[in-house]
Structures are given as structure tokens and as C-alpha cells.
Design an enzyme around this catalytic site. Structure first.
Site, short mmCIF file in Angstrom:
data_model
loop_
_atom_site.label_atom_id
_atom_site.label_comp_id
_atom_site.label_asym_id
_atom_site.label_seq_id
_atom_site.Cartn_x
_atom_site.Cartn_y
_atom_site.Cartn_z
CG ASP A 105 -0.25 -0.23 2.54
OD1 ASP A 105 -0.85 -0.89 3.42
OD2 ASP A 105 0.90 0.24 2.69
CG HIS A 120 4.76 -9.93 0.32
ND1 HIS A 120 3.94 -10.22 1.38
CD2 HIS A 120 5.76 -10.85 0.38
CE1 HIS A 120 4.42 -11.27 2.04
NE2 HIS A 120 5.51 -11.68 1.46
CB CYS A 149 2.67 -3.20 -22.09
SG CYS A 149 4.26 -2.46 -22.45
CB CYS A 151 5.24 -4.21 -26.04
SG CYS A 151 4.78 -5.32 -24.70
CB ALA A 233 -0.97 -1.46 14.91
N1 APR Z 1 -3.80 -3.68 14.80
C1 APR Z 1 -2.90 -4.72 14.95
N2 APR Z 1 -3.07 -5.95 14.39
C2 APR Z 1 -4.19 -6.14 13.66
C3 APR Z 1 -5.18 -5.13 13.49
C4 APR Z 1 -4.94 -3.85 14.10
N3 APR Z 1 -5.79 -2.83 13.98
N4 APR Z 1 -6.19 -5.64 12.72
C5 APR Z 1 -5.83 -6.93 12.43
N5 APR Z 1 -4.65 -7.23 13.01
C6 APR Z 1 -3.87 -8.48 12.93
C7 APR Z 1 -4.71 -9.74 12.74
O1 APR Z 1 -5.06 -10.26 14.02
C8 APR Z 1 -3.74 -10.67 12.00
O2 APR Z 1 -2.99 -11.46 12.92
O3 APR Z 1 -3.06 -8.39 11.78
C9 APR Z 1 -2.77 -9.70 11.28
C10 APR Z 1 -2.95 -9.66 9.77
O4 APR Z 1 -2.62 -10.92 9.27
P1 APR Z 1 -2.85 -11.27 7.71
O5 APR Z 1 -4.15 -10.78 7.29
O6 APR Z 1 -2.51 -12.71 7.56
O7 APR Z 1 -1.76 -10.34 6.98
P2 APR Z 1 -0.20 -10.57 6.77
O8 APR Z 1 0.41 -11.29 7.92
O9 APR Z 1 0.37 -9.28 6.38
O10 APR Z 1 -0.22 -11.56 5.49
C11 APR Z 1 1.00 -11.91 4.90
O11 APR Z 1 -0.13 -13.00 3.08
O12 APR Z 1 -1.93 -12.93 1.76
C12 APR Z 1 -0.58 -12.73 1.76
O13 APR Z 1 0.76 -11.34 0.42
C13 APR Z 1 -0.21 -11.30 1.41
O14 APR Z 1 1.41 -9.85 2.46
C14 APR Z 1 0.37 -10.76 2.71
C15 APR Z 1 0.85 -12.02 3.41
#
Ligand code: APR
Length: 257
Positions: A105, A120, A149, A151, A233
Site C-alpha cells: 500500500d 511483497h 502495455c 508492446c 497497532a
Molecule cells: N492492529 C494490529 N493488528 C491487527 C489489526 C490492528 N488494527 N487488525 C488486524 N490485526 C492483525 C490480525 O489479528 C492478523 O494477525 O493483523 C494480522 C494480519 O494478518 P494477515 O491478514 O494474515 O496479513 P499478513 O500477515 O500481512 O499476510 C501476509 O499474506 O496474503 C498474503 O501477500 C499477502 O502480504 C500478505 C501475506
């Protein structure tokens, strides 16, 4: 100030080289849904059918309609929150050196963070699957899908899809940073996707302290994290930065940052 936040603040305030690993959870308060858990994107969209490189090669139009147009919409509206800003403040204080993010993002950079490894990839650029040309996503028209693209090749967001590997430079640099940091701040990741999820393990085994912030416990919480701060967070990062400043003030006097 809770005791765990105090403990985390004392740990970080004493550090000179902290690396952060972030995931989707840090951007939830910016309106971007996580991938897993309640309200996660993969609850509604099958990642193997719509987020795997083979699926994109077979039917890029479907992947755009079902996944990428949705992502484009929420990413376009999102702005950094207190979680991103807190990491920027720790960087300003000379504590945080690098952010390794799994997020596509660009919100860490929008918050002002300078050294960000997009592990990623990013949605900010598109890449041609034929000639390899890289284009700013803002310059790519999406009237017809998939976008093409000059091309004639099919464009795809410059993100790492399932079935793809992490670019060697980013992987090696991230592993090196994990092996040499004083502490790793792990924020908003379910710590279930490799190889990113192994970086805190490398850091731990290299003697670093692990401070975890997440809305719920993860596979790291019990065995790897030295301090686990469970909650949102944005709220916790604000409290943690204030606590680190307080500790610095007490140990080094007002102007040590
Ligand atoms: N503050 C803190 N933690 C949070 C909040 C918040 N407001 N909201 C959700 N979470 C936590 C959830 O409890 C979960 O454990 O954030 C975590 C998000 O986990 P995922 O959705 O699995 O995301 P991520 O770990 O970044 O996924 C890794 O998986 O799908 C692929 O490429 C994608 O980069 C991604 C990778």
C-alpha cells in the site's frame, strides 16, 4: 502505561538498530482489510483462484475484476494512521533503521519513512509480462481489463503473487538486517506466510529482542516474542513512542533525541 509497554519501551530506548516487520494489520485502521481472520479478504476471495500467478496467467481479466479493482479502490483512499506515524517517529529518533513490509500500500513511505523494503512488492507500479517495462499505476488506464502495455503485453501490478519468489536482493537484505539488528518490532502480521514469517526467528536466534504488536496472539507470541502487546497497532504505537521518549528523557535528559 502498562507494564508490557514499559518493558518494550525500555528495550527499544536502549537500541541503536531496530528493524520493523509489518503486515496487513498495521493498515487496517487506514481502511484496508487484512487477508486473514474475521473480515479478511481471503474469507471472501479464494487466493489460489485469484491471487496466484498461474491464475493470472490463465485469466487476468477475472483477477482484475474480482481482486485488483477492489484493492485499487481501498488503496486509493487509504492514508497513514498512528501505527505508520509511530514507526516514522522511531526512525526520527534514530532507533528504527529499516521497515520490512509485507504490505503493497505504500503507506510507510506516505508517513515519511525513508528505508522501506517492500517484501511483497507494491501496487504503485505495473509491470509488463512480455517486455518487462515498469509503469506508474497512475498512468495505466483500466477501461479495458487486463490493462495492456504499449508492446501489447499484459500488465500486472508489481506485487508478489502466490507461486512467485521474493526478489533475491530484498530477501538477502532482509535476512541480513534480521541477523544484525538489536531488536525487531513486529507489527500487524499473522506471521504465517514464508519467508517473511521466518525473519523474526532469524533475529531471535541472532540475539535480538522481539517486540510484537498484534490484535491477537500469533505463532510468534509464545516462543519468539520477548514482549507481546495485544491490541490495535495505532493505539499501541502511540503509547509506545510516548513511553520510549519518556525512558530516553529519564536516562539521557531532555535533548537526547
Ligand atoms: N492492529 C494490529 N493488528 C491487527 C489489526 C490492528 N488494527 N487488525 C488486524 N490485526 C492483525 C490480525 O489479528 C492478523 O494477525 O493483523 C494480522 C494480519 O494478518 P494477515 O491478514 O494474515 O496479513 P499478513 O500477515 O500481512 O499476510 C501476509 O499474506 O496474503 C498474503 O501477500 C499477502 O502480504 C500478505 C501475506
Amino acid at each position: 502505561m502498562t507494564q508490557p509497554i514499559q518493558q518494550a519501551a525500555v528495550t527499544l530506548a536502549a537500541c541503536r538498530s531496530v528493524v520493523a516487520l509489518t503486515g496487513a494489520g498495521i493498515s487496517v485502521e487506514s481502511g484496508i482489510p487484512p487477508f486473514r481472520g474475521k473480515g479478511g479478504l481471503w474469507e471472501k476471495i479464494d487466493p489460489i483462484k485469484y491471487a496466484h500467478i498461474d491464475a493470472y496467467a490463465q485469466d487476468p481479466e477475472a483477477v482484475w475484476r474480482v481482486l485488483f479493482m477492489k484493492l485499487k479502490d481501498v488503496l486509493g483512499k487509504a492514508r497513514p494512521n498512528a501505527g505508520h506515524n509511530g514507526l516514522y517517529h522511531l526512525e526520527q529518533m534514530g532507533i528504527l533503521k529499516t521497515i520490512i513490509t509485507q504490505n503493497i500500500d505504500g503507506l510507510h513511505q506516505q508517513a515519511g519513512s525513508r528505508d522501506v523494503i517492500e517484501f511483497h512488492g507494491t501496487f504503485a507500479f505495473q509491470r509488463c509480462m512480455s517486455c518487462g517495462q515498469k509503469l506508474d499505476s497512475k498512468q495505466v488506464t483500466l477501461e479495458t481489463l487486463p490493462p495492456r502495455c504499449a508492446c501489447g503485453g499484459v500488465l500486472r501490478p508489481d506485487v508478489i503473487m502466490f507461486g512467485e519468489i521474493i526478489p533475491m536482493h530484498d530477501l538477502q537484505r532482509s535476512q541480513m538486517l534480521a541477523a544484525t539488528c538489536d531488536a525487531m518490532l513486529v507489527v500487524g502480521t499473522s506471521a504465517t506466510v514464508q519467508p517473511a514469517a521466518y525473519l523474526p526467528v532469524i533475529a531471535k536466534r541472532s540475539g535480538a529482542a522481539i517486540v510484537e504488536i498484534n490484535a491477537e496472539p500469533t505463532p510468534l507470541t509464545v516462543d519468539i516474542s520477548d514482549v507481546a502487546l495485544i491490541g490495535k497497532a495505532g493505539k499501541i504505537m502511540g503509547e509506545l513512542v510516548a513511553a520510549v521518549k519518556q525512558v530516553r528523557m529519564e536516562t539521557h535528559g531532555a535533548n537526547d533525541f
